[in-house]
Design an enzyme around this catalytic site. Structure first.
Site, PDB file in Angstrom:
ATOM      1  N   HIS A  26       0.840  -1.204   0.000  1.00  0.00           N
ATOM      2  CA  HIS A  26       0.000   0.000   0.000  1.00  0.00           C
ATOM      3  C   HIS A  26       0.874   1.252   0.000  1.00  0.00           C
ATOM      4  O   HIS A  26       0.593   2.233  -0.696  1.00  0.00           O
ATOM      5  CB  HIS A  26      -0.885   0.051   1.257  1.00  0.00           C
ATOM      6  CG  HIS A  26      -1.846  -1.085   1.399  1.00  0.00           C
ATOM      7  ND1 HIS A  26      -1.698  -2.062   2.353  1.00  0.00           N
ATOM      8  CD2 HIS A  26      -2.981  -1.388   0.727  1.00  0.00           C
ATOM      9  CE1 HIS A  26      -2.707  -2.922   2.279  1.00  0.00           C
ATOM     10  NE2 HIS A  26      -3.501  -2.541   1.289  1.00  0.00           N
ATOM     11  N   SER A  79       0.594  -8.935   1.699  1.00  0.00           N
ATOM     12  CA  SER A  79      -0.867  -8.927   1.723  1.00  0.00           C
ATOM     13  C   SER A  79      -1.305  -8.708   3.166  1.00  0.00           C
ATOM     14  O   SER A  79      -0.638  -9.188   4.092  1.00  0.00           O
ATOM     15  CB  SER A  79      -1.396 -10.269   1.225  1.00  0.00           C
ATOM     16  OG  SER A  79      -2.732 -10.434   1.631  1.00  0.00           O
ATOM     17  N   SER A  80      -2.411  -7.995   3.338  1.00  0.00           N
ATOM     18  CA  SER A  80      -2.919  -7.787   4.704  1.00  0.00           C
ATOM     19  C   SER A  80      -3.229  -9.135   5.342  1.00  0.00           C
ATOM     20  O   SER A  80      -3.125  -9.311   6.557  1.00  0.00           O
ATOM     21  CB  SER A  80      -4.188  -6.938   4.670  1.00  0.00           C
ATOM     22  OG  SER A  80      -3.934  -5.738   3.986  1.00  0.00           O
ATOM     23  N   ASP A  97      -3.246  -7.650  -7.323  1.00  0.00           N
ATOM     24  CA  ASP A  97      -4.599  -8.128  -7.579  1.00  0.00           C
ATOM     25  C   ASP A  97      -4.904  -7.903  -9.060  1.00  0.00           C
ATOM     26  O   ASP A  97      -5.684  -7.025  -9.437  1.00  0.00           O
ATOM     27  CB  ASP A  97      -5.595  -7.385  -6.681  1.00  0.00           C
ATOM     28  CG  ASP A  97      -5.291  -7.632  -5.220  1.00  0.00           C
ATOM     29  OD1 ASP A  97      -5.751  -8.645  -4.687  1.00  0.00           O
ATOM     30  OD2 ASP A  97      -4.551  -6.823  -4.616  1.00  0.00           O
TER      31      ASP A  97
HETATM   32  P1  AMP Z   1      -6.370  -3.994  -0.260  1.00  0.00           P
HETATM   33  O1  AMP Z   1      -6.265  -3.152   0.963  1.00  0.00           O
HETATM   34  O2  AMP Z   1      -5.887  -5.386  -0.076  1.00  0.00           O
HETATM   35  O3  AMP Z   1      -7.720  -3.881  -0.906  1.00  0.00           O
HETATM   36  O4  AMP Z   1      -5.336  -3.367  -1.300  1.00  0.00           O
HETATM   37  C1  AMP Z   1      -5.402  -2.038  -1.682  1.00  0.00           C
HETATM   38  C2  AMP Z   1      -4.566  -1.837  -2.902  1.00  0.00           C
HETATM   39  O5  AMP Z   1      -3.230  -2.185  -2.622  1.00  0.00           O
HETATM   40  C3  AMP Z   1      -5.017  -2.701  -4.052  1.00  0.00           C
HETATM   41  O6  AMP Z   1      -4.945  -1.975  -5.251  1.00  0.00           O
HETATM   42  C4  AMP Z   1      -4.002  -3.817  -4.044  1.00  0.00           C
HETATM   43  O7  AMP Z   1      -3.811  -4.379  -5.315  1.00  0.00           O
HETATM   44  C5  AMP Z   1      -2.772  -3.095  -3.588  1.00  0.00           C
HETATM   45  N1  AMP Z   1      -1.823  -4.048  -3.017  1.00  0.00           N
HETATM   46  C6  AMP Z   1      -2.076  -4.977  -2.081  1.00  0.00           C
HETATM   47  N2  AMP Z   1      -0.971  -5.703  -1.853  1.00  0.00           N
HETATM   48  C7  AMP Z   1      -0.012  -5.235  -2.682  1.00  0.00           C
HETATM   49  C8  AMP Z   1       1.328  -5.568  -2.929  1.00  0.00           C
HETATM   50  N3  AMP Z   1       1.951  -6.562  -2.281  1.00  0.00           N
HETATM   51  N4  AMP Z   1       2.001  -4.878  -3.847  1.00  0.00           N
HETATM   52  C9  AMP Z   1       1.397  -3.875  -4.531  1.00  0.00           C
HETATM   53  N5  AMP Z   1       0.138  -3.506  -4.333  1.00  0.00           N
HETATM   54  C10 AMP Z   1      -0.563  -4.172  -3.427  1.00  0.00           C
END
Ligand code: AMP
Length: 498
Positions: free
Chosen positions: A274, A422-423, A387
């Site tokens: 993020h 990843s979260s 994603d």
């Molecule tokens: P999320 O909070 O999981 O919905 O992720 C928010 C954004 O961060 C989304 O666009 C994800 O694709 C991106 N994101 C999550 N993990 C990663 C990562 N390891 N590398 C790059 N972008 C990420």
């Protein structure tokens, strides 16, 4: 020219000054046989008084906002609006030097209008009936809003223990000096502007919006632009403003509209993936908005939604370190109010791979992203390649619905051992994390068969799919379950993006 005038409303603010001046100039104020009936009555009464006046004499009103047609049925008519603010406490001298807008339909009417204005000591000019609204708006800004400004400025002086009336000679001085712009914005002294905003936010927060709107308008006059971290609260290292409602976010964004706006939708529990997106957005946009919303509509499984990690305060602090301006953290009710029933379904792309294993997932994603785009109206929206299918769904939605936003996609950020951040990784035990490593190793082969073999050889993993997906760029994508945690990852098959 005209010798006898009947002034209707002679006891009012304009009527009394006008009557007194006409008397001074030797015009007969004749109630019975007037050549001109001059309506100095409130705007809303003009039509009624005009209709109740017998035809014959010229008919005129002194309103700035009222069209000539309001004087129906009279055809010999004009309007003469003294561009002045009148007080009953003062006399006809209030007219001296003021201008007057004359609206007429014939040369004769215009001549009467000019004569009346000049007799009153005014400086006439022609105003067309059609331009009245713009003219009157200008007059209202200059006169009425000056009162609003004086009130706002007065409360700031009062907060400092200084007499508000000390502002009056200052305000007159600005006018007498021909409205020459001085002060911090003219000098580009943003530190001082920053200090103003800090004290306003602390003591008179209701004035912040007004101050910012005026500061931006003033900067434009000075040929400058307010730095985005002045407009936002504090810039890098500061704490972003957290908005809980759609209205709050829109108000905050309204006075930042002159620059570009970047939006990063997230579900929180921020990690370096993020943060890399946020840093890029910070570098590319004047204002950065991060949304923080665990979107129930994209979780088919209630237990999965309940388990999703949440870390609001830490997220806001991390966003602040990067210089995010606004964090939008709405409640579920705010985003899905009672009766919500409008959904966006990217039918084909959204039904394969993840869509097959998580039915309805992308419908939830597309709907919330469209809603966020509609609320924040960003110049650019940021997504992670991590994603990949989500990116593909959003790209299709932007194209299909002709959304006016630039899609920015940034590479997947990984831990040193290759695991995509990843979260959900926070939900893995140390041992599960070790087992999960095989996913990124398998995908790194860029060969579906080899990847499936590697995954089949390792214990304790359930493979949902490993497939080549014809995205832009094409990817080898995979999803596995490790214990209760589901992980997804992909590697692009073109270019050298990881
Ligand atoms: P999320 O909070 O999981 O919905 O992720 C928010 C954004 O961060 C989304 O666009 C994800 O694709 C991106 N994101 C999550 N993990 C990663 C990562 N390891 N590398 C790059 N972008 C990420």
């Amino acid at each position: 020219m005209i010798e006898r005038i009947r002034v209707v409303g002679a006891g009012g603010r304009v009527g009394s000054a006008v009557s007194a001046r006409l008397a001074e100039r030797g015009v007969l104020l004749d109630r019975d046989k007037p050549e001109l009936v001059l309506l100095c009555v409130p705007d809303r009464a003009i039509a009624e008084v005009a209709r109740g006046t017998a035809p014959g004499p010229w008919m005129a009103h002194v309103s700035g906002a009222t069209p000539l047609a309001t004087l129906e049925p009279h055809q010999r008519r004009f309007a003469m609006h003294p561009l002045q603010s009148f007080s009953k406490a003062r006399g006809p001298e209030q007219l001296d030097g003021a201008w007057a807008a004359v609206t007429s339909e014939t040369d004769e009417a215009r001549a009467h209008g000019f004569w009346l204005a000049e007799t009153l000591g005014l400086r006439p000019f022609i105003l067309s009936d059609e331009s009245r609204a713009s003219y009157h708006a200008g007059a209202a800004v200059a006169s009425n809003y000056l009162v609003t400004l004086r009130r706002a400025a007065g409360s700031l002086l009062a907060a400092a223990g200084a007499p508000p009336e000390a502002l009056d000679p200052l305000m007159r001085g600005v006018i007498d000096n021909g409205f020459e712009l001085t002060g911090p914005i003219a000098r580009g002294d943003w530190e001082t502007v920053e200090r103003h905003l800090t004290t306003i936010r602390e003591h008179l927060p209701e004035l912040e919006e007004l101050y910012l709107v005026l500061a931006e308008a003033t900067a434009t006059i000075a040929g400058r632009k307010l730095p985005s971290d002045t407009v936002s609260q504090g810039g890098p290292g500061g704490s972003p403003k957290v908005c809980r409602t759609i209205h709050e976010l829109r108000v905050e964004l309204d006075h930042r509209r002159s620059g570009s706006v970047g939006l990063l939708p997230t579900m929180g529990s921020l990690h370096e993936g993020h943060l890399s997106l946020l840093r890029t957005a910070r570098a590319e946009c004047d204002t950065v908005v991060m949304s923080l919303f665990v979107n129930p509509a994209q979780f088919a499984d209630r237990a999965d939604l309940g388990r999703y990690p949440r870390n609001h305060e830490r997220d806001v602090a991390l966003a602040g370190e990067i210089g995010v301006d606004l964090v939008f953290a709405p409640s579920v009710d705010e985003m899905y109010p009672e009766g919500f029933q409008t959904w966006v379904d990217v039918t084909e792309i959204g039904s394969s791979l993840e869509g097959e294993f998580r039915p309805g997932h992308f419908r939830g994603v597309a709907t919330i992203v469209l809603k966020l785009l509609s609320i924040a109206r960003p110049t650019r929206v940021y997504f992670g390649q991590k994603d990949a299918q989500q990116v593909e769904v959003i790209r299709r939605m932007i194209r299909d619905l002709a959304l006016d936003v630039e899609l920015r996609v940034l590479p997947t950020v990984r831990d040193a051992d290759g695991l995509a951040l990843s979260s959900r990784n926070a939900l893995l035990s140390a041992e599960e994390r070790q087992r999960a490593l095989v996913l990124s190793r398998a995908l790194a082969t860029r060969d579906p068969a080899a990847a499936r073999n590697l995954l089949a050889e390792s214990n304790g993993l359930t493979v949902d799919y490993v497939e080549i997906a014809d995205f832009d760029p094409p990817v080898l994508a995979g999803a596995v379950r490790v214990g209760d945690t589901r992980l997804i990852d992909n590697v692009p098959l073109e270019g050298d993006t990881p």
